[in-house]
Structures are given as structure tokens and as C-alpha cells.
Enzyme design. Structure first.
Site, PDB file in Angstrom:
ATOM      1  N   THR A   6      35.415  19.991  50.146  1.00  0.00           N
ATOM      2  CA  THR A   6      36.876  20.106  50.158  1.00  0.00           C
ATOM      3  C   THR A   6      37.332  20.816  51.426  1.00  0.00           C
ATOM      4  OG1 THR A   6      37.041  20.138  47.784  1.00  0.00           O
ATOM      5  CG2 THR A   6      38.715  21.386  48.945  1.00  0.00           C
ATOM      6  N   GLY A  30      40.661  18.292  39.621  1.00  0.00           N
ATOM      7  CA  GLY A  30      39.974  19.571  39.865  1.00  0.00           C
ATOM      8  C   GLY A  30      40.943  20.717  40.074  1.00  0.00           C
ATOM      9  N   GLY A  51      34.570  24.523  45.493  1.00  0.00           N
ATOM     10  CA  GLY A  51      33.464  24.729  44.557  1.00  0.00           C
ATOM     11  C   GLY A  51      33.678  23.886  43.322  1.00  0.00           C
ATOM     12  N   THR A  52      32.915  24.169  42.283  1.00  0.00           N
ATOM     13  CA  THR A  52      33.057  23.415  41.036  1.00  0.00           C
ATOM     14  C   THR A  52      34.413  23.768  40.418  1.00  0.00           C
ATOM     15  OG1 THR A  52      30.769  24.071  40.801  1.00  0.00           O
ATOM     16  CG2 THR A  52      31.654  22.655  39.089  1.00  0.00           C
TER      17      THR A  52
HETATM   18  N1  ASP Z   1      36.951  22.196  44.127  1.00  0.00           N
HETATM   19  C1  ASP Z   1      36.890  20.781  44.312  1.00  0.00           C
HETATM   20  C2  ASP Z   1      37.033  20.115  42.963  1.00  0.00           C
HETATM   21  O1  ASP Z   1      36.475  20.599  42.007  1.00  0.00           O
HETATM   22  C3  ASP Z   1      35.631  20.322  44.942  1.00  0.00           C
HETATM   23  C4  ASP Z   1      35.278  21.018  46.217  1.00  0.00           C
HETATM   24  O2  ASP Z   1      35.646  22.148  46.424  1.00  0.00           O
HETATM   25  O3  ASP Z   1      34.588  20.420  47.052  1.00  0.00           O
HETATM   26  O4  ASP Z   1      37.637  19.084  42.887  1.00  0.00           O
END
Ligand code: ASP
Length: 347
Positions: free
Chosen positions: A214, A244, A266-267
Site C-alpha cells: 500500500t 481493508g 499491513g493486514t
Molecule cells: N492495509 C492494506 C489492506 O489491508 C494492505 C496494505 O497495507 O498493503 O487493504
């Protein structure tokens, strides 16, 4: 005679009284306009290890991070707003297939691109977001028009695209976003989930499978205003329709002139559960934590729940902080005092 003396006395007092304001004026300290400004960005966190990159690949990332930083920095230097700087910086990364935003965004379960983005103005707490868009060249620009030109905060899917088009935001054919690299990654990930294993052709492919990618940016302009923004394709092989943290204000993005601006990567599910970016601001405002302490505390909460990722932040004095619990995070900053840093790996 008495009257004459009285009049002379009054006249003298008035004369002195008239002089006073001038004297006072000389003592007034003229407040210098604020000129310090700063910008910080990220290009995603994850398994970003030195050993996964050739020199040329590392250079390509560093060059693109530097180009994105320069784009936003130039806006600030030329008296532009923090919002404009955030948008310009993110636009550069949305154009680059190296990152998971705009062109080169990851693919969902069905091999389709579904992108999310949000932007926030720390002065007014105004914000805008879009989610699940598949044709908008720069999702961060769509988030900005939602903020500036609608009475809403968050639009999703087809409706967001219709609105963006009405406001002059550029739309592209769905194919524009899809790169062969992402198609290959999706195939490999889906095979892996089905219990099959496909060998990596290059070390960097391994890295890309496990990083999030991201992009995000936070800026402080010469007027002391903070803005933050985040743009993403989400998670590779995500369920169609999944949204997300990136477009959720208070989770993936937050800005408040009283405290700080934050962009996360992140996740996303963990950043939503912890309202991560807003939590940083709260820890500063109500627990007197400094920016880095607040970020570390929040990443700690995420880690406890089993999540991983990172954050970048900037406070209203121009202090910059970042932290992540992954192997690395593409990140860079530049301050008006000349300090500039571009980093990818754990130090
Ligand atoms: N946070 C983003 C999501 O969960 C993914 C990322 O940070 O790459 O959609």
C-alpha cells in the site's frame, strides 16, 4: 491662573499618552510566518529483505520513493497545501507498478482489481474515501473530490466511479491496472492455498508475495496544516468485495492539526479492529505520549492480536516517526531543514 496650569497639565498628559502607543509599537514582536514543513511517505510493509533485491531492483524502489517524495516536497516548498502534497506524492506511486496502488494493484480472488483510498485534512477534520473501485486511475484523487465536492465521506463501487467521473477524475479500462507480475502472483498464491507449490522465478517475487505494498503519505505545510492519505489495492487474493483499513478514516488514515497525521500499511483487518491511526492521535492527546511512543503502543496492540504492518506519522511540530513489526517497510521523509532519508529494510 489655576485654570491655565490645569490646562497645561492636561495637555502634557495627553501628549505623553499619544506618544505611548508608538513606543509600545516598537516593542511588538512581529511573529515570523511559519516556514518549517515536512513530508513522510510509505510504499508498504512486509517481507522486504536486502537479500531479496538485486542492486538494480533496490535502486528502482529507491528512485521511485525519491521521485514521489520530491513531488510532494515541491508542493510544500512552493507554499502549496499539505493536502495537495499528499495527493501529488501518492499519484506518483499510483502510477508505478512497483507498488500496490493504482497501476500494479494486487488482484482479488477473481483476478480483478478493487482499490481503496482515503484522505484527511487535519485542519478541518474533513475527509473523503472510496472503496472497491476498479477504473479510477488515481483513487486518492477520487477520495479528494468526495471530501471537497460532496456532503459525504465515503463512497464505494460503481457509485464512487460515477461520482468521480462527474467531477472530472480520470477513469481507465480495467486492464490498465493489471500487470503480468500480479497475475503470476495470484496464480502462485491460489496454487499454494490449494496445497500446490509453484517455485519462485526470482527472489524478488518471494518478497512481493508477502509484502502489502500500500502507499501512504503525511505532510505538514507552511501554514501548520497536516494532511494524510492512503491508497491501495488491498490484499492479494482477497475475497471480492473485501474492504481493508486504507479507506477507513481512523483506521488506515487520520489527520488532526492538534496531534498528528498517520498512514498505515499491513493486514487491514487488525488496523480496523484497533482503529489504529485514530488510536495514535488519542494516545498523544489524552495520554501525553509523543508520536513515536504512540505509534509503537498501537503497533504493539496490533501485534498482540496477531497482526503485522507499519505506520508513518508526523506531528504538528514537524517531528517524524515510523515503526513496523515486519522485515521492512518502504519509507522516506524530507524536512525543510534539509534532512532527507529513504529506507527499505530494518536498521
Ligand atoms: N492495509 C492494506 C489492506 O489491508 C494492505 C496494505 O497495507 O498493503 O487493504
Amino acid at each position: 491662573m489655576k485654570n491655565h496650569f490645569f490646562l497645561l497639565f492636561v495637555f502634557t498628559v495627553l501628549l505623553i499618552g499619544c506618544k505611548e502607543p508608538n513606543k509600545a509599537k516598537k516593542d511588538v514582536v512581529v511573529q515570523k510566518p511559519k516556514t518549517s514543513f515536512a513530508i513522510v511517505l510509505h510504499g508498504g510493509a512486509g517481507s522486504i529483505k536486502k537479500s531479496y533485491f538485486t542492486d538494480a531492483q533496490e535502486k528502482a524502489y529507491r528512485d521511485k520513493l525519491s521521485e514521489a517524495l520530491d513531488a510532494g516536497y515541491a508542493v510544500l516548498q512552493n507554499n502549496g497545501s499539505a493536502l495537495e502534497a499528499v495527493q501529488k506524492t501518492i499519484n506518483v506511486m499510483e502510477n508505478a507498478p512497483l507498488f500496490n496502488a493504482g497501476k500494479g494493484a494486487v488482484l482479488n480472488n477473481l483476478g480483478k482489481v478493487e482499490m481503496d483510498a482515503s484522505i484527511m485534512d487535519g485542519k478541518t477534520l474533513n475527509c473523503g474515501a472510496v472503496a472497491g473501485v476498479s477504473h479510477i486511475k488515481h483513487p486518492i484523487n477520487a477520495a479528494r473530490v468526495v471530501m471537497d465536492s460532496s456532503r459525504h465521506v465515503f463512497l464505494y463501487g460503481d457509485g464512487a466511479e460515477v461520482f468521480a467521473r462527474e467531477k472530472g477524475v480520470q477513469l481507465m479500462d480495467a486492464q490498465y491496472f493489471i500487470t503480468p507480475k500480479r497475475q503470476e502472483q495470484l496464480k502462485r498464491l491460489q496454487a499454494k492455498e490449494a496445497g500446490k507449490k509453484i517455485a519462485y522465478k526470482m527472489a524478488i517475487d518471494k518478497m512481493k508475495d508477502h509484502k502489502y505494498g500500500t502507499v501512504g503519505c503525511v505532510a505538514l505545510d507552511k501554514n501548520g496544516n497536516i494532511a494524510a492519505g492512503t491508497s491501495t489495492g488491498g490484499l492479494m487474493n482477497k475475497k471480492y468485495g473485501r474492504i481493508g483499513d486504507s479507506p477507513i478514516v481512523g483506521a488506515g488514515t487520520y489527520a488532526n492539526n492538534q496531534t498528528c497525521g498517520i498512514s498505515c500499511t499491513g493486514t487491514g483487518e487488525y488496523f480496523i479492529r484497533t482503529l489504529a491511526s485514530h488510536s495514535v492521535s488519542d494516545l498523544m492527546q489524552y495520554k501525553n505520549k509523543n508520536l513515536l511512543e504512540a505509534i509503537k503502543t498501537t503497533i504493539g496492540k496490533i501485534q498482540k492480536l496477531g497482526g503485522d504492518g507499519g505506520m508513518i506519522g508526523l506531528d504538528n511540530k514537524g517531528n517524524i516517526a515510523w515503526y513496523f513489526n515486519t522485515d521492512g517497510m518502504f519509507r522516506a521523509y524530507q524536512k525543510s531543514n534539509g534532512e532527507k532519508k529513504i529506507e527499505m529494510f530494518k536498521n
